[in-house]
Write an enzyme that holds these catalytic residues in place. Structure first.
Site, PDB file in Angstrom:
ATOM      1  N   GLY A   1       9.570  -3.860  -8.415  1.00 25.88           N
ATOM      2  CA  GLY A   1      10.423  -2.713  -8.741  1.00 25.88           C
ATOM      3  C   GLY A   1      11.895  -3.035  -8.547  1.00 25.88           C
ATOM      4  O   GLY A   1      12.266  -3.769  -7.617  1.00 25.88           O
TER       5      GLY A   1
ATOM      6  N   GLY B   1       0.831  -1.210   0.000  1.00 30.53           N
ATOM      7  CA  GLY B   1       0.000   0.000   0.000  1.00 30.53           C
ATOM      8  C   GLY B   1       0.860   1.251   0.000  1.00 30.53           C
ATOM      9  O   GLY B   1       2.034   1.205  -0.380  1.00 30.53           O
TER      10      GLY B   1
ATOM     11  N   GLN C   1      15.703  -7.809  -3.085  1.00 33.63           N
ATOM     12  CA  GLN C   1      14.396  -8.493  -3.005  1.00 33.63           C
ATOM     13  C   GLN C   1      14.053  -9.140  -4.345  1.00 33.63           C
ATOM     14  O   GLN C   1      13.622 -10.299  -4.410  1.00 33.63           O
ATOM     15  CB  GLN C   1      13.324  -7.467  -2.609  1.00 33.63           C
ATOM     16  CG  GLN C   1      11.901  -7.938  -2.808  1.00 33.63           C
ATOM     17  CD  GLN C   1      10.879  -6.948  -2.289  1.00 33.63           C
ATOM     18  OE1 GLN C   1      10.700  -6.814  -1.085  1.00 33.63           O
ATOM     19  NE2 GLN C   1      10.188  -6.244  -3.169  1.00 33.63           N
TER      20      GLN C   1
ATOM     21  N   VAL D   1      11.454   4.347 -10.390  1.00 37.36           N
ATOM     22  CA  VAL D   1      10.930   5.676 -10.765  1.00 37.36           C
ATOM     23  C   VAL D   1      11.519   6.687  -9.782  1.00 37.36           C
ATOM     24  O   VAL D   1      11.569   6.424  -8.577  1.00 37.36           O
ATOM     25  CB  VAL D   1       9.386   5.691 -10.722  1.00 37.36           C
ATOM     26  CG1 VAL D   1       8.844   7.076 -11.067  1.00 37.36           C
ATOM     27  CG2 VAL D   1       8.823   4.657 -11.699  1.00 37.36           C
TER      28      VAL D   1
ATOM     29  N   LYS E   1      14.017  -0.976  -7.541  1.00 42.37           N
ATOM     30  CA  LYS E   1      14.569  -0.247  -6.385  1.00 42.37           C
ATOM     31  C   LYS E   1      14.957  -1.239  -5.289  1.00 42.37           C
ATOM     32  O   LYS E   1      15.978  -1.096  -4.645  1.00 42.37           O
ATOM     33  CB  LYS E   1      13.556   0.757  -5.825  1.00 42.37           C
ATOM     34  CG  LYS E   1      14.150   1.522  -4.657  1.00 42.37           C
ATOM     35  CD  LYS E   1      13.246   2.569  -4.107  1.00 42.37           C
ATOM     36  CE  LYS E   1      12.176   2.036  -3.207  1.00 42.37           C
ATOM     37  NZ  LYS E   1      12.653   1.490  -1.927  1.00 42.37           N
TER      38      LYS E   1
ATOM     39  N   GLY F   1       5.786   5.092  -8.499  1.00 42.33           N
ATOM     40  CA  GLY F   1       6.542   3.871  -8.803  1.00 42.33           C
ATOM     41  C   GLY F   1       5.587   2.684  -8.935  1.00 42.33           C
ATOM     42  O   GLY F   1       5.631   1.918  -9.902  1.00 42.33           O
ATOM     43  N   HIS F   2       4.693   2.547  -7.929  1.00 47.49           N
ATOM     44  CA  HIS F   2       3.689   1.472  -8.010  1.00 47.49           C
ATOM     45  C   HIS F   2       2.803   1.663  -9.234  1.00 47.49           C
ATOM     46  O   HIS F   2       2.410   0.704  -9.892  1.00 47.49           O
ATOM     47  CB  HIS F   2       2.786   1.488  -6.768  1.00 47.49           C
ATOM     48  CG  HIS F   2       3.500   1.220  -5.483  1.00 47.49           C
ATOM     49  ND1 HIS F   2       3.672   2.175  -4.515  1.00 47.49           N
ATOM     50  CD2 HIS F   2       4.081   0.090  -5.000  1.00 47.49           C
ATOM     51  CE1 HIS F   2       4.307   1.658  -3.481  1.00 47.49           C
ATOM     52  NE2 HIS F   2       4.580   0.393  -3.747  1.00 47.49           N
TER      53      HIS F   2
ATOM     54  N   SER G   1       7.600   4.577  -0.396  1.00 50.04           N
ATOM     55  CA  SER G   1       6.494   4.923   0.512  1.00 50.04           C
ATOM     56  C   SER G   1       7.037   5.623   1.755  1.00 50.04           C
ATOM     57  O   SER G   1       6.320   6.371   2.423  1.00 50.04           O
ATOM     58  CB  SER G   1       5.744   3.663   0.924  1.00 50.04           C
ATOM     59  OG  SER G   1       5.273   3.000  -0.234  1.00 50.04           O
TER      60      SER G   1
HETATM   61  O1  PAF Z   1       8.263  -4.481  -1.970  1.00 46.43           O
HETATM   62  C1  PAF Z   1       7.284  -4.553  -1.199  1.00 46.43           C
HETATM   63  O2  PAF Z   1       6.431  -3.660  -1.126  1.00 46.43           O
HETATM   64  C2  PAF Z   1       7.149  -5.757  -0.280  1.00 46.43           C
HETATM   65  O3  PAF Z   1       8.385  -6.202   0.163  1.00 46.43           O
HETATM   66  C3  PAF Z   1       6.345  -6.905  -0.908  1.00 46.43           C
HETATM   67  C4  PAF Z   1       7.050  -7.478  -2.128  1.00 46.43           C
HETATM   68  C5  PAF Z   1       4.952  -6.418  -1.287  1.00 46.43           C
HETATM   69  C6  PAF Z   1       6.173  -8.049   0.106  1.00 46.43           C
HETATM   70  O4  PAF Z   1       5.498  -7.603   1.251  1.00 46.43           O
END
Ligand code: PAF
Length: 258
Positions: free
Chosen positions: A146, A30, A152, A175, A148, A35-36, A185
């Site tokens: 992303g 959220g 991950q 972005v 960024k 970017g999202h 965020s």
């Molecule tokens: O990148 C994120 O916002 C979080 O790490 C994800 C991939 C949604 C997992 O909670």
């Protein structure tokens, strides 16, 4: 646009989609930003059905005050999703997504211990576990992440390969604001003065010099540096700016001291 808050409702809705349709998923916590929005727009373009999950995942927060301060903007998130043509939002509670209360988890034993993992114990166990749950529930053909969050992204790709998961992970470019600060965020938690100062982070990270020199330059500029390290073709870094943790990465180039 459907807003589904229980696993049962989500699965019932998911089962109505014909198997030949391509479903895309954008997993998020959220507090959506541009970017999202770029991830969602790409998911919309490349799939018949565009879905998004909004879930602030407690198991990936090693610092409880970071979790407590994580921004929550559901009404704005819903409006952005509606405007971007999202078909369904998955918005579950912890008890729904973790019926086992996190007895079972996904662990990667090498790369998850480096970089952010070295500073945030257990963080990537939480990320990989929730991403596996979301992918198993959404059964997307494509899932959007992303760049960024470079570490991950690499770990999620590795998990999908290791467990033969039938999904393609689609990396999406970072972005940036006009002053090159990567959108996050967490940026809303920066005071105006720290927001201005934060522009020095991407600027100094782009310096063509060995990682140790870049680390020193950041410290001289007043940032508390968690790390600056080269990883899988990128220079990755995490810093604290006014009590807010910021991460970023850039492709390695000649002159970076490699
Ligand atoms: O990148 C994120 O916002 C979080 O790490 C994800 C991939 C949604 C997992 O909670």
């Amino acid at each position: 646009m459907e807003i589904l808050t229980s696993i049962k409702a989500w699965q019932e809705w998911r089962n109505t989609i014909e198997p030949e349709k391509s479903v895309g998923l954008v997993p998020t916590m959220g507090a959506l930003h541009a970017g999202h929005q770029s991830l969602i727009a790409r998911c919309r373009r490349e799939n018949d059905i565009c879905t998004i999950s909004l879930f602030v995942n407690p198991t990936q927060f090693n610092d409880q005050s970071d979790l407590a301060n994580y921004p929550s903007t559901f009404d704005a998130d819903r409006a952005l999703c509606e405007a971007e043509g999202v078909d369904a939002i998955f918005f579950p509670q912890y008890s729904e997504l973790y019926p086992d209360n996190y007895r079972y988890r996904v662990t990667e034993n090498e790369e998850s211990r480096l970089l952010c993992g070295a500073h945030r114990p257990g963080h990537f166990d939480g990320v990989l576990s929730v991403v596996m749950k979301l992918l198993n529930l959404a059964r997307p053909r494509h899932a959007y992440f992303g760049e960024k969050d470079w570490q991950q992204l690499q770990l999620v790709k590795g998990m999908v390969e290791a467990f033969f998961m039938p999904v393609t992970i689609v990396p999406c470019p970072t972005v940036r604001e006009d002053d090159q600060l990567a959108l996050s965020s967490r940026n809303v938690r920066l005071s105006p003065a720290h927001r201005q100062k934060a522009a020095g982070f991407p600027r100094l990270l782009a310096t063509p010099a060995p990682a140790e020199d870049v680390c020193r330059l950041l410290e001289e500029d007043g940032f508390e540096v968690d790390y600056v390290q080269d990883f899988k073709g990128r220079r990755c870094a995490a810093i604290q700016c006014g009590g807010v943790r910021l991460i970023d990465n850039m492709p390695l180039r000649k002159g970076d001291g490699q």
